[in-house]
Structures are given as structure tokens and as C-alpha cells.
Design an enzyme around this catalytic site. Sequence first.
Site, PDB file in Angstrom:
ATOM      1  N   ARG A 110       0.857  -1.167   0.000  1.00 25.54           N
ATOM      2  CA  ARG A 110       0.000   0.000   0.000  1.00 25.54           C
ATOM      3  C   ARG A 110       0.903   1.229   0.000  1.00 25.54           C
ATOM      4  O   ARG A 110       2.119   1.089  -0.025  1.00 25.54           O
ATOM      5  CB  ARG A 110      -0.924  -0.010   1.207  1.00 25.54           C
ATOM      6  CG  ARG A 110      -0.173   0.112   2.513  1.00 25.54           C
ATOM      7  CD  ARG A 110      -1.135  -0.001   3.671  1.00 25.54           C
ATOM      8  NE  ARG A 110      -0.621   0.725   4.808  1.00 25.54           N
ATOM      9  CZ  ARG A 110      -1.137   0.615   6.036  1.00 25.54           C
ATOM     10  NH1 ARG A 110      -2.154  -0.182   6.264  1.00 25.54           N
ATOM     11  NH2 ARG A 110      -0.635   1.306   7.032  1.00 25.54           N
ATOM     12  N   GLU A 149      -2.547   8.326   7.268  1.00 26.66           N
ATOM     13  CA  GLU A 149      -1.145   8.466   7.694  1.00 26.66           C
ATOM     14  C   GLU A 149      -0.237   8.963   6.573  1.00 26.66           C
ATOM     15  O   GLU A 149       0.649   8.235   6.116  1.00 26.66           O
ATOM     16  CB  GLU A 149      -0.632   7.140   8.235  1.00 26.66           C
ATOM     17  CG  GLU A 149      -1.373   6.687   9.467  1.00 26.66           C
ATOM     18  CD  GLU A 149      -0.861   5.363  10.020  1.00 26.66           C
ATOM     19  OE1 GLU A 149      -0.125   4.662   9.299  1.00 26.66           O
ATOM     20  OE2 GLU A 149      -1.204   5.039  11.158  1.00 26.66           O
ATOM     21  N   GLU A 302      -6.770   5.365  15.912  1.00 30.45           N
ATOM     22  CA  GLU A 302      -6.409   3.943  15.887  1.00 30.45           C
ATOM     23  C   GLU A 302      -5.549   3.603  17.092  1.00 30.45           C
ATOM     24  O   GLU A 302      -4.667   4.384  17.475  1.00 30.45           O
ATOM     25  CB  GLU A 302      -5.533   3.600  14.668  1.00 30.45           C
ATOM     26  CG  GLU A 302      -6.204   3.613  13.345  1.00 30.45           C
ATOM     27  CD  GLU A 302      -5.219   3.234  12.223  1.00 30.45           C
ATOM     28  OE1 GLU A 302      -4.204   2.557  12.495  1.00 30.45           O
ATOM     29  OE2 GLU A 302      -5.471   3.638  11.084  1.00 30.45           O
ATOM     30  N   HIS A 353      -2.739  -8.946  12.655  1.00 30.50           N
ATOM     31  CA  HIS A 353      -2.952  -7.750  13.474  1.00 30.50           C
ATOM     32  C   HIS A 353      -4.201  -7.959  14.324  1.00 30.50           C
ATOM     33  O   HIS A 353      -5.185  -8.528  13.861  1.00 30.50           O
ATOM     34  CB  HIS A 353      -3.127  -6.531  12.570  1.00 30.50           C
ATOM     35  CG  HIS A 353      -2.958  -5.246  13.313  1.00 30.50           C
ATOM     36  ND1 HIS A 353      -3.941  -4.713  14.102  1.00 30.50           N
ATOM     37  CD2 HIS A 353      -1.904  -4.419  13.402  1.00 30.50           C
ATOM     38  CE1 HIS A 353      -3.490  -3.600  14.649  1.00 30.50           C
ATOM     39  NE2 HIS A 353      -2.262  -3.397  14.248  1.00 30.50           N
TER      40      HIS A 353
HETATM   41  C1  GAL Z   1      -1.790   1.923  10.999  1.00 34.80           C
HETATM   42  C2  GAL Z   1      -2.561   2.023   9.712  1.00 34.80           C
HETATM   43  C3  GAL Z   1      -3.606   0.955   9.644  1.00 34.80           C
HETATM   44  C4  GAL Z   1      -3.060  -0.384  10.035  1.00 34.80           C
HETATM   45  C5  GAL Z   1      -2.410  -0.271  11.363  1.00 34.80           C
HETATM   46  C6  GAL Z   1      -1.837  -1.538  11.854  1.00 34.80           C
HETATM   47  O1  GAL Z   1      -0.600   2.624  10.982  1.00 34.80           O
HETATM   48  O2  GAL Z   1      -3.187   3.266   9.562  1.00 34.80           O
HETATM   49  O3  GAL Z   1      -4.137   0.934   8.348  1.00 34.80           O
HETATM   50  O4  GAL Z   1      -2.136  -0.808   9.080  1.00 34.80           O
HETATM   51  O5  GAL Z   1      -1.385   0.673  11.303  1.00 34.80           O
HETATM   52  O6  GAL Z   1      -1.086  -1.333  13.025  1.00 34.80           O
END
Ligand code: GAL
Length: 674
Positions: A110, A149, A302, A353
Site C-alpha cells: 500500500r 497516515e 487507531e 494484526h
Molecule cells: C496503521 C494504519 C492501519 C493499520 C495499522 C496496523 O498505521 O493506519 O491501516 O495498518 O497501522 O497497526
Amino acid sequence: MPDHVTRLHFGGDYNPEQWPRDVWVEDMALMRRAGVDTVTIGVFSWALLEPREGEYDAAWLDDVVGMLDEAEVGFFLATPTASPPPWFTRAHPDALPVRPDGTRLTHGSRDTYAISAPAYRQAARRVARFLAERYGDHPRLRGWHVHNEYGTLDHGPHAEAAFRSWLRRRYGTLAALNDAWCTAFWSQHYGDWADITPPRATQYLANPAQVVDFRRFSSDEMLAAFLEQKAEIRAAGSAAPVTTNFMLPTWNHLDQWAWREHLDLVSVDHYLDTTGPDGEAHVAYGADLTRSWAGGPWLLMEQSASGIRVGDRQAFKDPDRMIRNSLGYVARGSQGALFFQWRASLGGAETWHSALVPHAGADSRVFDGAVRLGALLDRIGEVAAPPADGPVVEADAAVLWDANGWWSLETSHLPHDGLDYASEVRATHRALWRAGVAVDFVPPGGDVSRHRVLFVPSHMAMDAGTAAWLARYVESGGHLVVGRFTGVADEHQRVVPGGYPGVLRDLLGVRVEELRPLGDGETLALSDGSVVEQWTERVHLAGAEPVATYAEGDLAGGPAVTRRAVGSGSVTYLSTRLVQRSLDRFVASLLAEHGVAAAVPAAVGTGVEAVRRRAASGSYLFLLHHGDRAVRVKGPGLDLVEDARTDDGIVLEPGQVAVVREDEAAAAWSVTPL
Ligand code: GAL
């Protein structure tokens, strides 16, 4: 008033395109069960939304939005521009990012975009416009989550052209640029703008001024891309708040202070980087920083539900800790707790994850934790509405935070390669956190009128305006603490001669003649019993008094820590790196001396973190028990978690939390280990 101002949000990234529709039905039921009221959709949906260039298909997203609506779940709608689809890459290979070594990255992950590529910028604007026209006035739309991000650096030809334009605007003439970059050395003199490139892989060391300017340019370029999308959203008539999720891991590509005025809501993604107790200090650091960027309430966009990625493994984060951490953010102004992601992927890059609904399904401790957190946030919802005046968190201590400081210390061949801006800032913040005091971060030139102490951890390159601002702070009675290797150079990384730290020499009342880094593992004692590592300096007093001297080594007897009184203010200089326990002690005594008290002094050292959040309806004391021994907490108020008065004391078991509406602001509390 937008929703995010008046309520706490709970939920997370929802990527339903990974699942068949019967799972969506179950998702809605589970979201209701957990009290989820907010999801972020669309972050990775570009390929489905625009299957071919200029052809959109949002029927599936209409269905998702319809189901969320029926379940009474609000949503942040992401513009999917962090993850361009494969067709885009094939059609516009020039829009792929290029590494410093010239490698052009390919599709398959990505963030495969070159931020300055016209084709990318155009496609991003188009898809943002499409979404804004379709969903911009949806009653459940909580806000726009532009991109994800921002942070992919590109060193390719598009970046090169844009960098040159940026440099022309910054310097006006090549003569000014040559001067700022010290190109007289190593035959780097530029006679034509066309000769200037991004800092790419070079045979030996890069030009540090060029490196730092490229970082500044990249932040500005990403901001420009963000603003284009925001303009499309507004042009489509959507008035919903606009945010983009910042990220603060071990790298930093944005000058967040420059972005904040363009954001209706500041949000951040924050992931623990340690399994140990320092994770709690890390939460506080991320939360204090984001609240400071926001200048008030903000949103945790997040965090992870149950995993902590450390080194080569994914450690498990217990639900109790997840809840305590969530409240650690809320205590410091977050308008809720959102997670990545709602349901754990069964395949793809982030299979392992963690998620609120783990692979094990809803019959799990993790989902149970989510249900508990949802109920808890609901019970404490009244903390969300901000106070009519004054800050959400009142802090008397501040730390300077500046992306330029970070980038300067990333240039190569400094006197010690171990100098690391984030570590320095975090060490200072950690010491303040351990002392139990509230902390603000401030930008150079920021408002520090309420802060009794201000820390400037190693900030090598400093412009004259920042130095003058620090002097004014001290002259008006502030207590400034300056870390080693600060202000030795100007904003172009050019050393100010005559003795370090050039731009701050007079203010500090010292003249540093030599920088003398220590060897790996080498430590030295100071006269006051402190232990130092990594760095020492030969300091001459020029108006300052010694507070501690080097007790051993080549510099034995020479000043290590100095102080200069200026009216009712003072400036302290640390010419060395105190090991954390010595820094903790130094900071605690400085705070005591200047009357900066912990939120709840009795809590310090008990394992209970106490943070006060101010709201429209009063003062709220968050008590988060990270320790391993039960305590009795007593003071005038009502614990919203248990709906119990606290006047006669409540028992907090290890791992537990309380959120107390105080009868009076800043009442006296006792915390007694049982
Ligand atoms: C963030 C990101 C998410 C996911 C997450 C996993 O940095 O915005 O899309 O990848 O990390 O930790």
C-alpha cells in the site's frame, strides 16, 4: 456542534469489503452489543470504488452505509488515497514512489504513490470529489478521514521538480541557497536550479541542510495534497469536519504544527512499542502530544485491540490494559477510543494484526474487553463536552516539540550517532509522567505564559526567533531547562561559532569549548550523585553557576549542570545525558522547587496514574491502576465507573480504573496502598 465535540466515540476501522454480506449482518449486531457508535470506512477501498479509471461503483458502499445507518452507527469516511489500485500503477508508473537509491517501488503493498505526481494528485482529487458528492451530507457522517497516515517520501523526478520550486520560494536566489547550504565545501556550489536534486543515495555523506530542507518540503507537499482533497470535499458542499490521522512511531515525516490550522479535528494513530510498564508512559506521551497539536480535544483514531508489535513478535495486550490505555488517552482529551480494526482479517497483509473481533470470534476475552470498554465510555460520556474556558488538561510543565529538531538530529555524522530526538523528548516526558504532573508540548514561539517550567531536549538547530522567544520566557519569570547539543547551529544546520551553544550562549551563561561523547556503555558520576552517559562537554561558566560538576573522567571538576538566574526566572543547562533514574530525580526536584505539583501527589509511586480532565460539567479525575497492589482512594466525588461516592474511599484493585466527577476542582485526595 459536531458530534465529536459532545460525545465520546467508540469503534474503529471497518473494512467490510473483506467479508461476505452475512458477516456484515453479524457485524452490525456485534457493534450494537459492544456499544460501537463510530467506524471508519473506506480507507482501503479505492480499487473497489473505482474499478477502472474514472468509473465508480459505490453500490456496495451504499449498502454498508445503509446498514450502519440502521444500526445507528456513525462513520468517518476515508478518502482511499493511501492505497491506489493496481490499474492506477499500471496506467501511471511515474506516480510510484522512488527511494533515495533510485529504486522505484512497485505495486503489491500500500502507500504506493509519489505525492508530487500530477496523475496521483488528480486521481486523488477526483475520488475525494466523488465520495463527497455522494455521502457529503449523510446524517451519520461524523467527518472526513482524508487519506491515511501521510508519510510516504518520494525522491523521484516529480519530487525533484516540486522540491526545486519549493526551494525557489524559500530562498529566492541561488546565492541565498548556496549560502544556507554551505555549498562552498566539497564543490557543491549550484550554478543552476536544474542541478538541484532531492537528497538521493550519494557516495558519501549528504549535505545536512539539503536533507532537512527536503523533509520540510515533503511535509509541505503532503499538506498541499491534503488541502486539495479538502477543497474538493468543501466544493461538493460537505460541511462535515475534516481530519487526517497522524502517526507517531519511530519516524516522523510531518510538521504537525503547520497542519493543525487546516484540520477541523486532530486525530492520531498510536501503537504501543513496548510490552512493559513504559507502555503507559508511551500512551501519555502520544496523548499529550496530540492534545497539544490540537490545542484542545482530539481523537484517538487507531490503537490496537490486543497486540503489541515488539521486535520480531506480536505480544498480547490484555483487555484490562487495553481499557486502561484507552482511558489514558481519554483523560488527556481524546474524544473516545477507536481501533484498528473492527474484525481481524483472515488473509492479506495484516492477518495477524489484532482486532476488536478476533479470529476466535465474539466468544473471546478480547471482544469481552471491547464490550466492557463500550459500556465504560458510555458511563463517562459527560467528560466529552469541553469547558467553556481554559484547557481540557491544565499543565504547568511544557516541553518544546518541533519536527525540525527531529530532522536535524537525523542528519549524518553528528558528534554521536546515538543522538535521537524522539528518545530525548520521551525521556523528559517520561520523567514528568513519573512525577505525576500534567504536560503540554509547545511549538517554537508558542504560548508558554501558563507554564512554570519549559524543557528543551536536545534541539541542535535553532533559529534566532526561537532563541529570542526562549529568552523572553525566562525574562518573564519562566524556568527553562535546556538539554545538551541545543542551539549549536542555526536553522540551516550551520554552526554558530565562538563556543557552543551559539544561539543560546548568552542566555545560558555558559561557553562550551569541546563536545566529548562517551563510549558505548560508559557512564560517569556527577558531584550530586547523578549518573550520566553518552555525552559530556567542556563547559566554561560565563554568568551561570554550577549546579553539579563532573566527578570523574577527563572533565572532573568542570561544570556539568549549570543555572543562571534571570530576574525571577532561571535557565538550567544539562551539558550531558542523565540516565533515566537521574533525570527522574532531577526533574522531580526541579518541579518541587518551582511549585509544579502532581495531579494527585499521594498517587505518585503507588502505581496509580492520576490525570485530571476539565469538562463543561466539571473536573474529572481519572485513576488508572497500573500497579500490582490494591489501593484505597479517598476524596470528595462520584466514581462514574461504579456509580459510587468516593468520600469514604473506594478500593482500586490492580488493573482497575475509576473516573471521578470531583465535587470541587482539584480537591485533596489520598491514595493508600492496602
Ligand atoms: C496503521 C494504519 C492501519 C493499520 C495499522 C496496523 O498505521 O493506519 O491501516 O495498518 O497501522 O497497526
